[in-house]
Design a protein around this motif. Structure first.
Motif, PDB file in Angstrom:
ATOM      1  N   GLN A  75       0.830  -1.209   0.000  1.00 30.74           N
ATOM      2  CA  GLN A  75       0.000   0.000   0.000  1.00 30.74           C
ATOM      3  C   GLN A  75       0.866   1.261   0.000  1.00 30.74           C
ATOM      4  O   GLN A  75       0.527   2.255  -0.641  1.00 30.74           O
ATOM      5  CB  GLN A  75      -0.928   0.005   1.205  1.00 30.74           C
ATOM      6  N   GLU A  76       1.973   1.220   0.725  1.00 35.13           N
ATOM      7  CA  GLU A  76       2.881   2.379   0.753  1.00 35.13           C
ATOM      8  C   GLU A  76       3.391   2.708  -0.646  1.00 35.13           C
ATOM      9  O   GLU A  76       3.407   3.870  -1.062  1.00 35.13           O
ATOM     10  CB  GLU A  76       4.053   2.091   1.695  1.00 35.13           C
ATOM     11  N   LEU A  77       3.776   1.695  -1.395  1.00 37.00           N
ATOM     12  CA  LEU A  77       4.261   1.934  -2.750  1.00 37.00           C
ATOM     13  C   LEU A  77       3.139   2.379  -3.680  1.00 37.00           C
ATOM     14  O   LEU A  77       3.341   3.226  -4.552  1.00 37.00           O
ATOM     15  CB  LEU A  77       4.938   0.678  -3.294  1.00 37.00           C
ATOM     16  N   ALA A  78       1.961   1.815  -3.503  1.00 30.52           N
ATOM     17  CA  ALA A  78       0.822   2.242  -4.318  1.00 30.52           C
ATOM     18  C   ALA A  78       0.496   3.706  -4.060  1.00 30.52           C
ATOM     19  O   ALA A  78       0.260   4.482  -5.006  1.00 30.52           O
ATOM     20  CB  ALA A  78      -0.390   1.365  -4.019  1.00 30.52           C
ATOM     21  N   ASP A  79       0.495   4.114  -2.808  1.00 31.02           N
ATOM     22  CA  ASP A  79       0.209   5.510  -2.467  1.00 31.02           C
ATOM     23  C   ASP A  79       1.304   6.433  -2.989  1.00 31.02           C
ATOM     24  O   ASP A  79       1.025   7.542  -3.459  1.00 31.02           O
ATOM     25  CB  ASP A  79       0.085   5.667  -0.950  1.00 31.02           C
ATOM     26  N   THR A  80       2.541   5.985  -2.907  1.00 31.05           N
ATOM     27  CA  THR A  80       3.658   6.788  -3.400  1.00 31.05           C
ATOM     28  C   THR A  80       3.574   6.966  -4.905  1.00 31.05           C
ATOM     29  O   THR A  80       3.782   8.066  -5.433  1.00 31.05           O
ATOM     30  CB  THR A  80       4.991   6.120  -3.022  1.00 31.05           C
ATOM     31  N   ALA A  81       3.272   5.892  -5.607  1.00 31.46           N
ATOM     32  CA  ALA A  81       3.154   5.959  -7.065  1.00 31.46           C
ATOM     33  C   ALA A  81       2.030   6.892  -7.471  1.00 31.46           C
ATOM     34  O   ALA A  81       2.174   7.708  -8.399  1.00 31.46           O
ATOM     35  CB  ALA A  81       2.917   4.555  -7.625  1.00 31.46           C
ATOM     36  N   ALA A  82       0.900   6.792  -6.791  1.00 34.02           N
ATOM     37  CA  ALA A  82      -0.226   7.666  -7.104  1.00 34.02           C
ATOM     38  C   ALA A  82       0.124   9.122  -6.848  1.00 34.02           C
ATOM     39  O   ALA A  82      -0.227  10.008  -7.643  1.00 34.02           O
ATOM     40  CB  ALA A  82      -1.449   7.258  -6.278  1.00 34.02           C
ATOM     41  N   ALA A  83       0.826   9.378  -5.755  1.00 37.41           N
ATOM     42  CA  ALA A  83       1.229  10.746  -5.441  1.00 37.41           C
ATOM     43  C   ALA A  83       2.201  11.289  -6.482  1.00 37.41           C
ATOM     44  O   ALA A  83       2.120  12.458  -6.876  1.00 37.41           O
ATOM     45  CB  ALA A  83       1.860  10.794  -4.049  1.00 37.41           C
ATOM     46  N   ALA A  84       3.121  10.453  -6.947  1.00 34.40           N
ATOM     47  CA  ALA A  84       4.081  10.882  -7.963  1.00 34.40           C
ATOM     48  C   ALA A  84       3.390  11.227  -9.271  1.00 34.40           C
ATOM     49  O   ALA A  84       3.687  12.248  -9.916  1.00 34.40           O
ATOM     50  CB  ALA A  84       5.119   9.788  -8.185  1.00 34.40           C
ATOM     51  N   ASP A  85       2.447  10.382  -9.687  1.00 37.29           N
ATOM     52  CA  ASP A  85       1.715  10.641 -10.921  1.00 37.29           C
ATOM     53  C   ASP A  85       0.859  11.906 -10.796  1.00 37.29           C
ATOM     54  O   ASP A  85       0.823  12.740 -11.704  1.00 37.29           O
ATOM     55  CB  ASP A  85       0.823   9.440 -11.248  1.00 37.29           C
ATOM     56  N   GLU A  86       0.178  12.037  -9.681  1.00 35.20           N
ATOM     57  CA  GLU A  86      -0.709  13.189  -9.483  1.00 35.20           C
ATOM     58  C   GLU A  86       0.080  14.495  -9.443  1.00 35.20           C
ATOM     59  O   GLU A  86      -0.380  15.531  -9.932  1.00 35.20           O
ATOM     60  CB  GLU A  86      -1.503  13.016  -8.200  1.00 35.20           C
ATOM     61  N   ALA A  87       1.285  14.444  -8.887  1.00 34.78           N
ATOM     62  CA  ALA A  87       2.101  15.651  -8.768  1.00 34.78           C
ATOM     63  C   ALA A  87       2.776  16.039 -10.079  1.00 34.78           C
ATOM     64  O   ALA A  87       3.308  17.144 -10.190  1.00 34.78           O
ATOM     65  CB  ALA A  87       3.161  15.449  -7.687  1.00 34.78           C
ATOM     66  N   GLY A  88       2.773  15.151 -11.051  1.00 31.93           N
ATOM     67  CA  GLY A  88       3.436  15.440 -12.316  1.00 31.93           C
ATOM     68  C   GLY A  88       4.919  15.168 -12.314  1.00 31.93           C
ATOM     69  O   GLY A  88       5.663  15.752 -13.117  1.00 31.93           O
ATOM     70  N   LEU A  89       5.377  14.277 -11.426  1.00 28.04           N
ATOM     71  CA  LEU A  89       6.785  13.909 -11.445  1.00 28.04           C
ATOM     72  C   LEU A  89       7.129  13.216 -12.766  1.00 28.04           C
ATOM     73  O   LEU A  89       6.287  12.546 -13.370  1.00 28.04           O
ATOM     74  CB  LEU A  89       7.118  12.990 -10.272  1.00 28.04           C
ATOM     75  N   ALA A  90       8.370  13.381 -13.185  1.00 26.05           N
ATOM     76  CA  ALA A  90       8.788  12.822 -14.464  1.00 26.05           C
ATOM     77  C   ALA A  90       9.372  11.429 -14.332  1.00 26.05           C
ATOM     78  O   ALA A  90       9.415  10.682 -15.317  1.00 26.05           O
ATOM     79  CB  ALA A  90       9.831  13.739 -15.115  1.00 26.05           C
ATOM     80  N   TRP A  91       9.797  11.040 -13.134  1.00 26.01           N
ATOM     81  CA  TRP A  91      10.627   9.847 -12.994  1.00 26.01           C
ATOM     82  C   TRP A  91      10.408   9.206 -11.637  1.00 26.01           C
ATOM     83  O   TRP A  91      10.327   9.897 -10.615  1.00 26.01           O
ATOM     84  CB  TRP A  91      12.095  10.267 -13.144  1.00 26.01           C
ATOM     85  N   VAL A  92      10.329   7.884 -11.615  1.00 27.07           N
ATOM     86  CA  VAL A  92      10.381   7.092 -10.384  1.00 27.07           C
ATOM     87  C   VAL A  92      11.342   5.939 -10.628  1.00 27.07           C
ATOM     88  O   VAL A  92      11.195   5.183 -11.596  1.00 27.07           O
ATOM     89  CB  VAL A  92       8.996   6.538  -9.990  1.00 27.07           C
ATOM     90  N   SER A  93      12.328   5.811  -9.757  1.00 27.84           N
ATOM     91  CA  SER A  93      13.291   4.714  -9.890  1.00 27.84           C
ATOM     92  C   SER A  93      13.447   3.999  -8.566  1.00 27.84           C
ATOM     93  O   SER A  93      13.074   4.497  -7.503  1.00 27.84           O
ATOM     94  CB  SER A  93      14.660   5.219 -10.367  1.00 27.84           C
ATOM     95  N   VAL A  94      14.025   2.794  -8.655  1.00 27.68           N
ATOM     96  CA  VAL A  94      14.397   2.014  -7.478  1.00 27.68           C
ATOM     97  C   VAL A  94      15.846   1.577  -7.649  1.00 27.68           C
ATOM     98  O   VAL A  94      16.426   1.704  -8.727  1.00 27.68           O
ATOM     99  CB  VAL A  94      13.483   0.784  -7.298  1.00 27.68           C
ATOM    100  N   MET A  95      16.424   1.062  -6.567  1.00 30.13           N
ATOM    101  CA  MET A  95      17.776   0.502  -6.642  1.00 30.13           C
ATOM    102  C   MET A  95      17.717  -0.937  -7.120  1.00 30.13           C
ATOM    103  O   MET A  95      16.674  -1.591  -7.043  1.00 30.13           O
ATOM    104  CB  MET A  95      18.459   0.541  -5.282  1.00 30.13           C
ATOM    105  N   ASP A  96      18.849  -1.426  -7.607  1.00 33.91           N
ATOM    106  CA  ASP A  96      18.965  -2.841  -7.938  1.00 33.91           C
ATOM    107  C   ASP A  96      20.029  -3.435  -7.025  1.00 33.91           C
ATOM    108  O   ASP A  96      21.209  -3.499  -7.380  1.00 33.91           O
ATOM    109  CB  ASP A  96      19.343  -3.025  -9.407  1.00 33.91           C
TER     110      ASP A  96
END
Length: 293
Positions: free
Chosen positions: A20-41
């Motif tokens: 749920q934390e990641l889902a909420d974060t992704a939704a917030a990023a999209d809603e805010a108009g962020l250009a990029w979301v990345s994770v580490m490998d």
């Protein structure tokens, strides 16, 4: 200048709440108009950044697949995949799948790898640095061939041999998914950026350091006949001013980087809820940063 976030901590909630934390974060990023979301490998959290290796760490491409289903607009990538972690043909297939299922929003971020402890822990070979760079160059060649519909193999390199480079379905991105090479090594890494990459992520805490790296990159571009303007330049930043609510101060901190041609600044999260951080600290800066051009 655009804004992105790099989700490199997963310790803000219990594992049962991470979905749920990641889902909420992704939704917030999209809603805010962020250009990029990345994770580490990584298999372990990074000790070199001051964290215990035992801190939570999610597998990168499984996480990106989940984020692809929870977003519509942000570009998705790993910052960055170590070349040692997956065979290059498999990696190209994974990124092609991510690109298809995200609707054409995948970036292949890749580097030479460095975290020897996690390699030893999981039994993954960790060749000397010179060989890792050789493998990195071959991986870049393989990805470009895999994503070329007119090329189905074979590929014969020093370290990798592929009988076929068939990739179906092909990625949706045109002419192919973006390739980002991470790191700032002046002799090898930036040469590979000039020769193969569409984007780079530069290490540099000050505008002066980034300016020097860009001068080196321009030299490599001249050597291979490449227009450096074709390469999207990104940097990582802690966004400390934003954590104090000082959006104007953050924009002023980024102004000299924008003047150098840095296209995207990617923020690292503090020890807090990822979703709350994006909503309260990062989102207010999106429009203001865009004014820098």
């Amino acid at each position: 200048m655009r804004l992105g976030v790099h989700l490199m901590r997963f310790d803000s909630v219990e594992p049962s709440r991470l979905r749920q934390e990641l889902a909420d974060t992704a939704a917030a990023a999209d809603e805010a108009g962020l250009a990029w979301v990345s994770v580490m490998d990584h298999y372990f959290q990074m000790e070199s950044a001051g964290f215990p290796a035992s801190d939570p760490m999610l597998e990168a491409y499984t996480t990106l697949g989940y984020l692809a289903g929870r977003t519509e607009n942000v570009q998705l990538g790993v910052l960055v995949t170590g070349v040692t972690y997956r065979y290059p043909g498999l990696l190209a297939k994974i990124v092609a799948t991510l690109d298809v299922l995200s609707g054409g929003r995948a970036t292949l971020g890749i580097g030479a790898a460095w975290y020897d402890r996690e390699h030893a822990a999981f039994g993954v070979p960790f060749p000397p640095l010179s060989e890792r760079f050789e493998r990195l160059e071959e991986a870049l060649q393989i990805a470009r061939q895999m994503w070329d519909p007119d090329e189905v193999g074979p590929f014969a390199g020093k370290h990798y041999t592929l009988a076929e480079t068939l990739c179906s379905p092909m990625p949706l991105s045109r002419p192919r998914p973006e390739i980002m090479v991470g790191g700032s090594g002046e002799r090898k890494t930036l040469r590979l950026v000039a020769q193969y990459a569409d984007a780079c992520n530069l290490f540099g805490a000050t505008p002066e350091e980034v300016a020097h790296k860009l001068d080196v990159l321009r030299g490599h571009c001249a050597d291979v006949g490449r227009d450096p303007a074709e390469i999207r330049v990104t940097i990582l930043n802690a966004g400390e001013a934003l954590l104090k609510g000082d959006v104007a101060g953050f924009v002023e901190d980024m102004r000299p980087f924008a003047a150098l041609g840095v296209e995207t600044v990617i923020l690292r999260p503090p020890a807090t809820s990822l979703a709350s951080w994006v909503q309260k600290d990062v989102a207010p800066a999106v429009e203001r940063l865009a004014e820098l051009g």
